[in-house]
Design an enzyme around this catalytic site. Structure first.
Site, PDB file in Angstrom:
ATOM      1  N   LYS A 119       0.862  -1.317   0.023  1.00  0.00           N
ATOM      2  CA  LYS A 119      -0.108   0.097   0.267  1.00  0.00           C
ATOM      3  C   LYS A 119       1.035   1.294   0.097  1.00  0.00           C
ATOM      4  O   LYS A 119       0.688   2.201  -0.699  1.00  0.00           O
ATOM      5  CB  LYS A 119      -0.971  -0.095   1.420  1.00  0.00           C
TER       6      LYS A 119
ATOM      7  N   ARG B  23      -9.895   1.165   9.304  1.00  0.00           N
ATOM      8  CA  ARG B  23      -9.530  -0.051   9.492  1.00  0.00           C
ATOM      9  C   ARG B  23     -10.364  -0.755  10.256  1.00  0.00           C
ATOM     10  O   ARG B  23     -10.101  -1.908  10.669  1.00  0.00           O
ATOM     11  CB  ARG B  23      -8.161   0.332  10.565  1.00  0.00           C
TER      12      ARG B  23
ATOM     13  N   ARG C 293      11.173  -6.470   5.431  1.00  0.00           N
ATOM     14  CA  ARG C 293      11.393  -5.099   5.246  1.00  0.00           C
ATOM     15  C   ARG C 293      12.252  -4.407   6.075  1.00  0.00           C
ATOM     16  O   ARG C 293      12.208  -4.694   7.375  1.00  0.00           O
ATOM     17  CB  ARG C 293       9.826  -4.545   5.604  1.00  0.00           C
TER      18      ARG C 293
ATOM     19  N   ARG D 291      11.607  -2.179  11.645  1.00  0.00           N
ATOM     20  CA  ARG D 291      10.573  -1.635  12.691  1.00  0.00           C
ATOM     21  C   ARG D 291      10.294  -2.694  13.710  1.00  0.00           C
ATOM     22  O   ARG D 291      10.097  -3.755  13.369  1.00  0.00           O
ATOM     23  CB  ARG D 291       9.233  -1.409  11.583  1.00  0.00           C
TER      24      ARG D 291
ATOM     25  N   ARG E 269      -0.755  -8.308  13.843  1.00  0.00           N
ATOM     26  CA  ARG E 269      -1.161  -7.505  12.832  1.00  0.00           C
ATOM     27  C   ARG E 269      -2.152  -8.209  11.683  1.00  0.00           C
ATOM     28  O   ARG E 269      -2.944  -7.394  11.525  1.00  0.00           O
ATOM     29  CB  ARG E 269      -0.068  -6.465  12.377  1.00  0.00           C
TER      30      ARG E 269
HETATM   31  P1  AMP Z   1       0.525   0.701   9.535  1.00  0.00           P
HETATM   32  O1  AMP Z   1       1.917   1.520   9.294  1.00  0.00           O
HETATM   33  O2  AMP Z   1      -0.726   1.213   8.709  1.00  0.00           O
HETATM   34  O3  AMP Z   1       0.605  -0.755   9.395  1.00  0.00           O
HETATM   35  O4  AMP Z   1       0.201   1.026  11.127  1.00  0.00           O
HETATM   36  C1  AMP Z   1       1.195   1.018  12.017  1.00  0.00           C
HETATM   37  C2  AMP Z   1       0.164   0.848  13.436  1.00  0.00           C
HETATM   38  O5  AMP Z   1      -0.124   1.966  13.637  1.00  0.00           O
HETATM   39  C3  AMP Z   1      -0.754  -0.322  13.329  1.00  0.00           C
HETATM   40  O6  AMP Z   1      -0.306  -1.591  13.780  1.00  0.00           O
HETATM   41  C4  AMP Z   1      -1.687   0.395  14.377  1.00  0.00           C
HETATM   42  O7  AMP Z   1      -1.015   0.085  16.094  1.00  0.00           O
HETATM   43  C5  AMP Z   1      -1.526   1.689  14.145  1.00  0.00           C
HETATM   44  N1  AMP Z   1      -2.587   2.291  13.504  1.00  0.00           N
HETATM   45  C6  AMP Z   1      -2.562   2.781  12.211  1.00  0.00           C
HETATM   46  N2  AMP Z   1      -3.495   3.195  11.506  1.00  0.00           N
HETATM   47  C7  AMP Z   1      -4.520   2.702  12.236  1.00  0.00           C
HETATM   48  C8  AMP Z   1      -6.141   2.538  12.222  1.00  0.00           C
HETATM   49  N3  AMP Z   1      -6.716   3.071  11.280  1.00  0.00           N
HETATM   50  N4  AMP Z   1      -6.796   2.130  13.256  1.00  0.00           N
HETATM   51  C9  AMP Z   1      -5.821   1.586  14.598  1.00  0.00           C
HETATM   52  N5  AMP Z   1      -4.538   1.631  14.543  1.00  0.00           N
HETATM   53  C10 AMP Z   1      -3.937   2.419  13.413  1.00  0.00           C
END
Ligand code: AMP
Length: 219
Positions: A17, A92, A129, A161, A172
Site C-alpha cells: 500500500k 481499519r 522489510r 520496524r 497485525r
Molecule cells: P501501519 O503502518 O498502517 O501498518 O500502522 C502501524 C500501526 O499504527 C498499526 O499496527 C496500529 O497500531 C496503528 N494504526 C495505524 N492506522 C490505524 C488505524 N486506522 N486504526 C487503528 N490503529 C492504527
C-alpha cells in the site's frame, strides 16, 4: 480533475500500500495520508500523542478508533487535502469507515482498492522489510542500505520496524482479518470496491490501479 478524489487503499500489511500510495500521490497530486506514518512521526518526535501510542504500535495492536478518527478529521482540514487524499491504513474498522462517511459525505469516497496478497507473502515481505527512519524509504534485508544501516537517499538510519518482528506481524495480520477484512463487504455493498492483485511487480500494480481510476472516469 474532479474535486475530492478520495481513494482508499485497503489490503493486508505488506500488500504494498505504501509503495503504491507514494506513486499515486505524485501522479494525481493528492496527498498520501497514512495514519501509521502520522503515529510513527509522533513517536519519533516524542510528543504526548507519540508517548501514548508507542507500546500499542510495538505490539501490533490497533489504537483506538476515536484517536485515529480525530487524526483524520484534523488531516482533512489541511489545505493540501481539499481536492482529495489517498488513504492508507485508514479506515481499519467499520466504526472508522462510518466516521469517514460522516466526515466526507455519502459520495465523498470515490473508490476503494483492495490490494490482495496471500497471508504467507505478506508475512514474508514484512519480515524482510527495512525502513529509513528519516525519509521512510523502504528496503529489503539483502539491500546494501539494510546491511550497512544507512539510507542511500538521505543518510538516515535504516532499521527493522519493531512491529516487523514475528509476534507483532502475527498480531497485525490477525487484526487485519478480524477488524479490517469486514470493510471489503462494506465497500462492495456501496459499489466502490475493486480488487487488484498485489502479487505482481510494483509497476504492474501501479498500471492496474491507474487503469481502474481511468475506467471509472475519476481522473
Ligand atoms: P501501519 O503502518 O498502517 O501498518 O500502522 C502501524 C500501526 O499504527 C498499526 O499496527 C496500529 O497500531 C496503528 N494504526 C495505524 N492506522 C490505524 C488505524 N486506522 N486504526 C487503528 N490503529 C492504527
Amino acid at each position: 480533475m474532479p474535486k475530492r478524489l478520495n481513494l482508499i487503499i485497503l489490503g493486508k500489511q505488506g500488500a504494498g500500500k505504501g509503495t503504491q500510495c507514494k506513486r499515486l500521490s505524485e501522479r494525481y497530486a493528492i496527498p498520501h495520508v497514512s495514519t501509521g506514518d502520522i503515529l510513527r512521526a509522533a513517536i519519533q518526535a516524542d510528543t504526548a500523542l507519540g508517548r501514548s501510542v508507542a507500546s500499542v504500535l510495538d505490539s501490533g495492536a490497533l489504537v483506538s478508533d476515536d484517536l485515529v478518527i480525530k487524526l483524520i478529521e484534523d488531516r482533512f482540514q489541511q489545505s493540501d487535502a481539499q481536492d482529495g487524499a489517498l488513504l492508507d491504513g485508514f479506515p481499519r474498522t467499520i466504526a472508522q469507515a462510518e466516521a469517514l462517511e460522516d466526515l466526507l459525505g455519502e459520495d465523498g469516497i470515490k473508490l476503494c482498492i483492495d490490494l490482495d496478497v496471500p497471508t504467507e507473502l505478506a508475512t514474508q515481505r514484512l519480515s524482510m522489510r527495512r525502513v529509513c527512519q528519516e525519509c521512510g524509504s523502504i528496503y529489503v534485508e539483502t539491500d546494501v542500505e539494510a546491511i550497512s544501516g544507512t539510507c542511500s537517499k538521505c543518510g538516515g538510519d535504516v532499521i527493522q520496524r519493531a512491529d516487523d518482528y514475528p509476534d507483532p506481524i502475527r498480531q497485525r495480520l490477525e487484526a487485519y482479518e478480524r477488524d479490517t477484512a469486514p470493510l471489503l463487504a462494506f465497500y462492495e455493498s456501496r459499489g466502490l470496491l475493486v480488487v487488484v492483485n498485489g502479487n505482481q511487480s510494483p509497476d504492474d500494480v501501479t498500471v492496474a490501479i491507474q487503469s481502474v481510476i481511468s475506467i471509472r472516469g475519476l481522473a
